[in-house]
Design a protein around this motif. Sequence first.
Motif, PDB file in Angstrom:
ATOM      1  N   PHE A 321     -21.225   0.636 -78.685  1.00 13.18           N
ATOM      2  CA  PHE A 321     -21.778  -0.104 -77.763  1.00 13.18           C
ATOM      3  C   PHE A 321     -21.771   0.549 -76.380  1.00 13.18           C
ATOM      4  O   PHE A 321     -22.675   0.232 -75.736  1.00 13.18           O
ATOM      5  N   ALA A 322     -20.730   0.911 -76.065  1.00  9.80           N
ATOM      6  CA  ALA A 322     -20.633   1.565 -74.582  1.00  9.80           C
ATOM      7  C   ALA A 322     -21.415   2.739 -74.569  1.00  9.80           C
ATOM      8  O   ALA A 322     -22.240   2.941 -73.693  1.00  9.80           O
ATOM      9  N   PHE A 323     -21.677   3.608 -75.861  1.00 11.55           N
ATOM     10  CA  PHE A 323     -22.633   4.674 -75.752  1.00 11.55           C
ATOM     11  C   PHE A 323     -24.082   4.283 -75.588  1.00 11.55           C
ATOM     12  O   PHE A 323     -24.683   4.867 -75.281  1.00 11.55           O
ATOM     13  N   ILE A 324     -24.281   3.137 -76.418  1.00  7.07           N
ATOM     14  CA  ILE A 324     -25.711   2.597 -76.370  1.00  7.07           C
ATOM     15  C   ILE A 324     -26.181   2.319 -74.927  1.00  7.07           C
ATOM     16  O   ILE A 324     -27.334   2.797 -74.415  1.00  7.07           O
ATOM     17  N   ASP A 325     -25.092   1.708 -74.073  1.00  2.73           N
ATOM     18  CA  ASP A 325     -25.324   1.226 -72.716  1.00  2.73           C
ATOM     19  C   ASP A 325     -25.473   2.461 -71.917  1.00  2.73           C
ATOM     20  O   ASP A 325     -26.483   2.337 -71.079  1.00  2.73           O
ATOM     21  N   GLU A 326     -25.022   3.420 -72.123  1.00  4.42           N
ATOM     22  CA  GLU A 326     -24.829   4.613 -71.336  1.00  4.42           C
ATOM     23  C   GLU A 326     -26.175   5.506 -71.671  1.00  4.42           C
ATOM     24  O   GLU A 326     -26.672   6.200 -70.937  1.00  4.42           O
ATOM     25  N   HIS A 327     -26.745   5.504 -72.920  1.00  3.50           N
ATOM     26  CA  HIS A 327     -27.636   6.144 -73.629  1.00  3.50           C
ATOM     27  C   HIS A 327     -28.749   5.592 -73.914  1.00  3.50           C
ATOM     28  O   HIS A 327     -29.165   5.856 -74.978  1.00  3.50           O
ATOM     29  N   PRO A 328     -29.627   4.604 -73.085  1.00  4.74           N
ATOM     30  CA  PRO A 328     -30.524   3.703 -73.811  1.00  4.74           C
ATOM     31  C   PRO A 328     -31.633   4.403 -74.328  1.00  4.74           C
ATOM     32  O   PRO A 328     -32.271   3.951 -75.197  1.00  4.74           O
ATOM     33  N   ASN A 329     -31.899   5.708 -73.995  1.00  9.61           N
ATOM     34  CA  ASN A 329     -33.266   6.111 -74.314  1.00  9.61           C
ATOM     35  C   ASN A 329     -32.864   7.341 -75.385  1.00  9.61           C
ATOM     36  O   ASN A 329     -33.733   7.917 -75.850  1.00  9.61           O
ATOM     37  N   ASP A 330     -31.645   7.337 -75.814  1.00 13.64           N
ATOM     38  CA  ASP A 330     -31.469   8.461 -76.824  1.00 13.64           C
ATOM     39  C   ASP A 330     -30.958   7.664 -78.124  1.00 13.64           C
ATOM     40  O   ASP A 330     -30.634   8.574 -79.103  1.00 13.64           O
ATOM     41  N   VAL A 331     -30.953   6.575 -78.137  1.00 10.70           N
ATOM     42  CA  VAL A 331     -30.609   5.862 -79.338  1.00 10.70           C
ATOM     43  C   VAL A 331     -31.801   5.205 -79.975  1.00 10.70           C
ATOM     44  O   VAL A 331     -32.513   4.295 -79.389  1.00 10.70           O
TER      45      VAL A 331
END
Length: 341
Positions: A321-331
């Motif tokens: 979840f933290a990763f998705i928050d930090e990379h919204p356009n890469d997921v």
Amino acid sequence: MKKAIFTAPFKIGFQETEIPSISDDEVLLKVISIGICGSDIQMYHGRHKYMTYPVVPGHEVGSVIVKVGANVTDFQVGERVSVEPQITCGHCYPCSIGRFNVCESLKVKGVHADGFAAEYAAIEPRFLHHCPGNMDFDLITLVEPLAVGVGSVKRSHYEGANIAIIGAGTIGNLVAQSAQALGAGSVLVTDFVDGRLDFAKACGIQHCANTRDIGLKQAIENTFGERKADVIIDCAATRGSFMSAMEASRPSSEIVITGNYKEPMELEVPRIQRREVSVIGHMMYVREDFADAIRFLSEGKVKTAGFISQRFPFDDFDKAFAFIDEHPNDVMKAVVNIGTY
Ligand SMILES: [Zn+2]
Ligand SMILES: [Zn+2]
């Protein structure tokens, strides 16, 4: 067994519990993978309108049956299944005509009731769909979001239609691919992010346009010419996306609202009336949409290479979840691996 629980905004805990026992009418699932969805992110942020903590999230499930109750005849141990997470009453008027997706007391497992971020889950077979024995579990997690895409397109008169989709994220991409697989005439997907449009192109979506500078109306005219769009599907759910759909509509266009709007908005009613523009709501899917989604995925009618952009082990559920928050356009789609089979 281990399960993950949302306890408060930005707080995910793990709990050790017994493996659930099953009744004679249930089966026991071993959960192999779950996908993380936009609504999971809203729940994680504490911005989901219709949920309360604590809840076990997870409604995009790839699982295998490991135990079958005595009365269950149509599912077997070892069978890979997709799970339909809607809990419906079965007797309200919408349910009585097969519109379970708008059941008057609809609940969704993983949102209003415990979901599948757990090593095992007991469930009644009516929630399950058979998947081919060789279907990858990560691919099975995509059945649920693809069923949303199928359901969305089927709300419109899609056959042979020019369909424009606003938003090339996970759902927009799957809506566009569903439209092509179901037999739309011509399909355009739009976004402001070039990376998402490049991916849409790689998935074989016919027309892709960045509307940041030209706007939706112009993109539709460039692609479809004078006939413009018969159907516009709004997967972006912003004030701007709806306004642009209204502006780009022509007389007798259909506008399908698939994205989750959070606030009320005013409608340009005179335009709807005078030009016979239909504004159509859309919610999730009905059972046949799931069957279509499984067929499209297993037959390769929908392209999924590269669709799962990140994989996380269950222990790193919070990191996902933290990763998705930090990379919204890469997921595009992050998957959490819970078990092995
Ligand atoms: Zn979802
Ligand atoms: Zn109902």
